[in-house]
Design a protein around this motif. Sequence first.
Motif, PDB file in Angstrom:
ATOM      1  N   PRO A 225       8.275  -7.732  -7.799  1.00  0.00           N
ATOM      2  CA  PRO A 225       9.136  -8.166  -8.877  1.00  0.00           C
ATOM      3  C   PRO A 225      10.590  -8.324  -8.471  1.00  0.00           C
ATOM      4  N   ALA A 226      11.002  -7.694  -7.382  1.00  0.00           N
ATOM      5  CA  ALA A 226      12.409  -7.801  -6.984  1.00  0.00           C
ATOM      6  C   ALA A 226      12.491  -8.186  -5.515  1.00  0.00           C
ATOM      7  N   GLY A 227      11.698  -9.187  -5.095  1.00  0.00           N
ATOM      8  CA  GLY A 227      11.673  -9.583  -3.709  1.00  0.00           C
ATOM      9  C   GLY A 227      10.810  -8.657  -2.901  1.00  0.00           C
ATOM     10  N   ARG A 228      11.219  -8.326  -1.686  1.00  0.00           N
ATOM     11  CA  ARG A 228      10.433  -7.450  -0.824  1.00  0.00           C
ATOM     12  C   ARG A 228      10.244  -6.090  -1.493  1.00  0.00           C
ATOM     13  N   PRO A 229       8.979  -5.613  -1.631  1.00  0.00           N
ATOM     14  CA  PRO A 229       8.779  -4.310  -2.263  1.00  0.00           C
ATOM     15  C   PRO A 229       9.289  -3.179  -1.375  1.00  0.00           C
ATOM     16  N   ASP A 230       9.663  -2.104  -2.012  1.00  0.00           N
ATOM     17  CA  ASP A 230      10.060  -0.928  -1.246  1.00  0.00           C
ATOM     18  C   ASP A 230       8.862  -0.342  -0.504  1.00  0.00           C
ATOM     19  N   VAL A 231       7.684  -0.360  -1.138  1.00  0.00           N
ATOM     20  CA  VAL A 231       6.491   0.250  -0.557  1.00  0.00           C
ATOM     21  C   VAL A 231       5.295  -0.662  -0.779  1.00  0.00           C
ATOM     22  N   VAL A 232       4.516  -0.881   0.273  1.00  0.00           N
ATOM     23  CA  VAL A 232       3.197  -1.483   0.139  1.00  0.00           C
ATOM     24  C   VAL A 232       2.163  -0.381   0.334  1.00  0.00           C
ATOM     25  N   VAL A 233       1.257  -0.231  -0.623  1.00  0.00           N
ATOM     26  CA  VAL A 233       0.171   0.733  -0.549  1.00  0.00           C
ATOM     27  C   VAL A 233      -1.122  -0.049  -0.326  1.00  0.00           C
ATOM     28  N   VAL A 234      -1.872   0.315   0.690  1.00  0.00           N
ATOM     29  CA  VAL A 234      -3.102  -0.395   1.053  1.00  0.00           C
ATOM     30  C   VAL A 234      -4.301   0.423   0.576  1.00  0.00           C
ATOM     31  N   GLY A 235      -4.966  -0.052  -0.471  1.00  0.00           N
ATOM     32  CA  GLY A 235      -6.148   0.619  -0.990  1.00  0.00           C
ATOM     33  C   GLY A 235      -5.883   1.322  -2.308  1.00  0.00           C
ATOM     34  N   ALA A 236      -6.657   0.962  -3.332  1.00  0.00           N
ATOM     35  CA  ALA A 236      -6.453   1.510  -4.679  1.00  0.00           C
ATOM     36  C   ALA A 236      -7.559   2.482  -5.048  1.00  0.00           C
ATOM     37  N   GLY A 237      -7.919   3.364  -4.106  1.00  0.00           N
ATOM     38  CA  GLY A 237      -8.952   4.347  -4.363  1.00  0.00           C
ATOM     39  C   GLY A 237      -8.400   5.654  -4.883  1.00  0.00           C
ATOM     40  N   ALA A 238      -9.075   6.757  -4.561  1.00  0.00           N
ATOM     41  CA  ALA A 238      -8.689   8.062  -5.097  1.00  0.00           C
ATOM     42  C   ALA A 238      -7.261   8.424  -4.733  1.00  0.00           C
ATOM     43  N   SER A 239      -6.879   8.206  -3.487  1.00  0.00           N
ATOM     44  CA  SER A 239      -5.526   8.542  -3.045  1.00  0.00           C
ATOM     45  C   SER A 239      -4.532   7.444  -3.392  1.00  0.00           C
ATOM     46  N   GLY A 240      -4.903   6.184  -3.132  1.00  0.00           N
ATOM     47  CA  GLY A 240      -3.968   5.082  -3.324  1.00  0.00           C
ATOM     48  C   GLY A 240      -3.581   4.869  -4.770  1.00  0.00           C
ATOM     49  N   ALA A 241      -4.525   5.017  -5.685  1.00  0.00           N
ATOM     50  CA  ALA A 241      -4.210   4.857  -7.104  1.00  0.00           C
ATOM     51  C   ALA A 241      -3.225   5.922  -7.557  1.00  0.00           C
TER      52      ALA A 241
END
Length: 522
Positions: free
Chosen positions: A8-24
């Motif tokens: 939403p504001a250009g380059r994200p501060d953090v990219v998280v890879v995987g929306a599982g138990a830990s990533g979510a």
Amino acid sequence: MSRIRSGPAGRPDVVVVGAGASGAALAARLSEDPARTVLLLEAGPVPRHLTAFGAELLDARLVPGAQPGHAAIRSYSVHLTPNRPYTVPRGRYLGGSTTVNGGYFIRARRSDFDRWSAVGGVTWSYDRLLPLLRDLENDLDHGADDLHGDRGPVRVRRTDLRHPAAAAFRAAARELGFPEEPDKNAQGAPGFGPVPSNAVDGRRVNTGISYLLSALARPNLTVMGHSSVRKVIIRHGRATGVVVERDGRSMVLEAGEVVLCAGGFGSPHLLHLSGVGPPAALERLGIPLVQDLPAVGARLSDHPQLVLEWMPRRLLAEPADTWLGAGLHLSSSDGTHTGDLEILQSLVPMAGLVGGRTAVPGAPLAFLVSVQSPRTGGRLLTVSADPEDQPLIEYGYLATPEDRRRLREVVRATAELIATRAFGEASLGLLEPGPRTLGDDRALDAWVASHLGTSHHTCGTVPMGPADDSRSAVDHFGGVHGIAGLRVADTSILPTAPLRGPAATAVLIGELVGRAMRAELP
């Protein structure tokens, strides 16, 4: 390959890879800070509403991960032993494997935290992490007290023991003198008791539901489905983004930080593809070495499991809320790890779990029995620079006399339980192995080897520990040794799998690393 700035504001501060138990959990906690932009990438679909998950993913009486070829899983070809090929599923959907697993949500034991804190420091002690365990849960049985929480995202309820098969299990455990363990999340003496679960009122409440559905409207959180990460971009010792395949296009997503939450298989494989791992192995594949970390993929830890089926004496009703019955934990004869043998009850026949049905008239019911002693001995080896080529995954089960002895003990304990007078009220007896096999170590070892499965508790493939220890790859908050801006936050960082299934611990890891990042801890 296109290069885009996303978020939403250009380059994200953090990219998280995987929306599982830990990533979510991690993405949800990070995005609670409105000043931090977060991009969460999931290889599978990302439903935006509860009903979009589909009935079979919500029904807690089913286990989609047990159904071969289910659309919400990715299957891996592995070897449990050199002579035992096997297929292992992993969730490929919002919520990851919590969307397709059994809903078992038991905390690790204090002794697990003692082992982990020996390499991860006081941060990983049970007393230090108990507040986070309380904060992540809404315990519908106990409410808020010194051990439990009532305001967290994950609703926890223990299984109902009124089903005739569960009642017979309880009576058999009492007949054999096993203690009651009414709360398996309370660190009491191991014994018989209901199973804490994130299945509530018949619904599997995966982490996509519990953490993310309410967070999707946040302007600083973007969740992208059908986005397969191919590698991490690392320049001058710092992670600067990821390469993603989406809609048939390969693109670069730049980011301030990258967190891998791709699981015990996915995270080490991505590190290898990005040049992080054992030098000789990567060089043979033509992958330029970025960071020499031989521990990545070298010490896979999991728990061997077997299915023991018994025939009901009469037709039993299908379960009302969950496939899970009760659980019994007992200790192997060497006494090294208290409560390391698990006997877990299924109220749905295996034919039903595999076929996606809650009832199969005339079919046997089953106990899932496993040895959960901490162990390593497996490995994950990347065999190609092509991300589509699966890694070689070897579990190394049955490699030692202790491995084989403990499995014999849990099989015989289950057979003894089924043979009790109390269990005989509901059962016609164990189908196999038969008495002759049970009484002969060599025959029983052969039966175990030909029927062996796994508990799907993969850990240890990116283990934490000190930077000067070649057996470790990340620090206590998942920071990859020698690379700035790159973390791993999933069960792969646990040096050994816990004495209980790791789903609750996976959520804890997301909470812990997310809080560390918000507090800007090193």
